[in-house]
Design a protein around this motif. Structure first.
Motif, PDB file in Angstrom:
ATOM      1  N   GLN A 156       0.804  -1.326   0.091  1.00  0.00           N
ATOM      2  CA  GLN A 156      -0.308   0.486  -0.415  1.00  0.00           C
ATOM      3  C   GLN A 156       0.820   1.370  -0.122  1.00  0.00           C
ATOM      4  O   GLN A 156       1.769   1.658   1.170  1.00  0.00           O
ATOM      5  CB  GLN A 156      -1.145  -0.062   0.959  1.00  0.00           C
ATOM      6  N   GLN A 214      -4.532   5.981  -0.182  1.00  0.00           N
ATOM      7  CA  GLN A 214      -3.312   5.150  -0.257  1.00  0.00           C
ATOM      8  C   GLN A 214      -3.652   4.323  -1.676  1.00  0.00           C
ATOM      9  O   GLN A 214      -5.106   3.941  -1.679  1.00  0.00           O
ATOM     10  CB  GLN A 214      -3.014   3.689   0.997  1.00  0.00           C
ATOM     11  N   ASN A 216      -2.703   0.601  -4.451  1.00  0.00           N
ATOM     12  CA  ASN A 216      -2.005  -0.974  -3.842  1.00  0.00           C
ATOM     13  C   ASN A 216      -1.314  -0.902  -5.476  1.00  0.00           C
ATOM     14  O   ASN A 216      -1.091  -0.705  -6.591  1.00  0.00           O
ATOM     15  CB  ASN A 216      -2.893  -2.055  -4.087  1.00  0.00           C
TER      16      ASN A 216
END
Length: 592
Positions: A156, A214, A216
């Motif tokens: 993240q 955040q 990924n």
């Protein structure tokens, strides 16, 4: 809200810690302040902060935090260089936390199921399936498979940028410029509206991601976000090589401070290698370095005249001569005499187009006898000549070797290599022009000049640079390649730097001696390459994908400088007064 100084709390922590200092929400802010003796922390903290929806005012500085909300579909090497090298007052903060595979896989499977369901529903209703469905589905499936195999990990990632300016107008301008710069690389940014305090705290080096914006990324993409490129190369004792193409800083380098002062230049014809070399020569002269150039194409005449250097034309009919047997025997160590004889063996071998083992042994003996006899006779000439070696070989009944040397003694080349030296290396710039030499003898003349310079630096060491243009000529015969490789290896001991310039990168790096010369050069200057040469250059110098692409697409005058472990892309620039002295553009030279 303007705040007075808070005791024992940094100004950067007001937004986080101030609420915790109050006993209740209705307590006045002034109750938490101590106006007594100041704490040292107060002296380095800011005096106050004003919060607005899209920026902060801290000590009359306007500060704004943005975060990257959208990323390009494919990650590539250097994909965030435009952010890292943004030419303004900007702070960048990365936050990365690993997601355990046991948690990542269920989420990926759920996302894949959602995308599959959407795809089937669209097919059922007769809609066209676009890349907005197929691309993320393929990526998710590929990432899931790599995580299951242990080839990738999931992170993240949050990336924040904090801009500061002296005015709101300047802040808006910088924000627009940053957004435009990043959007060109398909990164999308957002201002942390109504969360500027949280954004500032997230950008501070405290490893606290309070904003929590955040995204990924797999481990390969996350690794590519880090700036592996050297941002600057500056040495106080150096000369200016050019402007850093990454951040417009100056690249100032002292090659004599590296583990050796040798350099090698690889470039296509017309990419600016001679121009870059002349720029370096001019600036080395200003630093007090003596420069000697071997010029096969007559490109340094104007430069030599402009600095009142010595221009020496060597040809079959020239009055200027170099005797390959010159050496200060009386003041030279035995080890240096031995090295000199070995170098002469290479030169004579090139003259006679190769030596057999027996001939090489006899030649070595003849050279030793020649110097002993010349010293004993106290000859009128300071140094022995080629005819003296010829006489010694005659005495030793080396008729075949004498026959091959005959043309240099009594034949058409008798006046080229069989005369005493009458050139001086006292000037600060000396250029040996060998353009009028027959092509078959150019290689031999480069060796003789290099050996002459080597003998001079051994007896009179000082800061010198020997520039050999068209260096690929040296690799055509083993004797010349071996000689130059030895010269490059020994140069450091005599405060000499050897610069080899060549456009035949592949031929050079395929040769064992060529690779040895490259490995013994602490400074490598790589200019534009084509697809036929790039692979060998990339493999030899372990270049990155970005550097590979740069060398294939860079403009004239652009170069990748490798100085020991530093890699910097530069634009070679000359001043208005330097340019007319070094340009080779016919339109500029002849005012066309």
């Amino acid at each position: 809200m303007r705040l007075p100084t808070v005791k024992s709390i940094k100004g950067s922590e007001i937004g986080k810690k101030l609420p915790n200092l109050r006993k209740n929400k209705n307590e006045p802010v002034s109750h938490v302040f101590d106006y007594g003796e100041q704490d040292p922390m107060d002296l380095i903290s800011y005096s106050g902060m004003e919060e607005q929806p899209s920026y902060l005012i801290i000590d009359d500085r306007y500060v704004r935090t943005l975060y990257i909300s959208g990323y390009p579909f494919v990650a590539s090497s250097g994909w965030l260089n435009s952010l890292i090298n943004f030419n303004s007052n900007i702070d960048i903060s990365y936050h990365m936390s690993q997601v355990e595979a046991t948690k990542a896989l269920p989420k990926l499977n759920r996302k894949i199921t959602e995308l599959e369901s959407t795809k089937r529903a669209m097919i059922k209703s007769g809609k066209i399936i676009g890349p907005e469905i197929t691309d993320p589905l393929e990526s998710a499936e590929e990432l899931r498979d790599k995580i299951q195999r242990g080839q990738e990990m999931l992170f993240q990632t949050s990336i924040y940028t904090t801009i500061s300016a002296n005015s709101l107008e300047e802040l808006e301008k910088l924000t627009k410029l940053l957004e435009t710069t990043l959007s060109a690389r398909l990164f999308y940014t957002k201002i942390a509206r109504w969360q500027q305090v949280e954004g500032l705290q997230s950008a501070l080096p405290r490893a606290e991601d309070i904003l929590a914006q955040q995204r990924n990324l797999d481990s390969s993409s996350a690794a590519l976000t880090f700036p592996f490129m050297s941002s600057e190369l500056v040495q106080e004792s150096g000369i200016l090589y050019g402007v850093n193409k990454s951040n417009n800083s100056l690249v100032i380098l002292d090659r004599f401070s590296l583990h050796n002062a040798n350099s090698i230049v690889f470039a296509q014809s017309g990419s600016g290698k001679s121009y870059a070399t002349k720029v370096e020569i001019l600036r080395q002269l200003m630093q007090g370095t003596s420069v000697i150039v071997i010029d096969p194409e007559r490109e340094y005449k104007l430069l030599t005249d402009s600095v009142e250097g010595s221009y020496i034309k060597l040809s079959a009919n020239s009055k200027q001569k170099i005797n390959p047997f010159d050496i200060n025997v009386s003041s030279t160590k035995k080890r240096d005499i031995s090295e000199h004889i070995q170098d002469l063996t290479e030169i004579v071998s090139l003259m006679v187009e190769g030596l057999e083992p027996k001939e090489k042994a006899d030649l070595d003996k003849a050279l030793v006898n020649m110097y002993k006899l010349h010293r004993a006779k106290k000859s009128k000439t300071k140094q022995p000549l080629l005819k003296d070696l010829f006489y010694e070989l005659k005495v030793m009944d080396q008729e075949k070797l004498c026959e091959r040397l005959e043309r240099y003694i009594t034949g058409s080349l008798a006046s080229v290599f069989n005369k005493p030296s009458n050139v001086s290396l006292d000037n600060r710039l000396i250029v040996f022009d060998i353009k009028d030499m027959p092509e078959s003898l150019r290689q031999l003349m480069i060796l003789i000049v290099s050996n002459y310079v080597q003998n001079e630096v051994k007896t009179n060491p000082k800061k010198r640079l020997l520039v050999i243009d068209e260096g690929w000529l040296l690799l055509e015969h083993e004797e010349s390649a071996r000689f130059i490789a030895g010269l490059v290896r020994r140069a450091r001991k005599y405060y000499l730097g050897v610069s080899i310039i060549t456009q035949q990168a592949n031929d050079f790096l395929k040769n064992d001696y060529g690779r040895a010369i490259a490995s013994q050069s602490a400074l490598r200057i790589l200019m534009r390459q084509d697809t036929t040469t790039i692979k060998g250059v990339v493999n030899q110098f372990a270049l990155s994908e970005y550097e590979n692409s740069f060398l294939l697409t860079c403009e004239k005058g652009d170069a990748l400088i490798i100085a020991d472990k530093n890699h910097v892309a530069v634009k070679v620039v000359a001043s208005e007064k330097e340019h007319p002295l070094i340009t080779t553009n016919p339109a500029e030279i002849y005012n066309l």
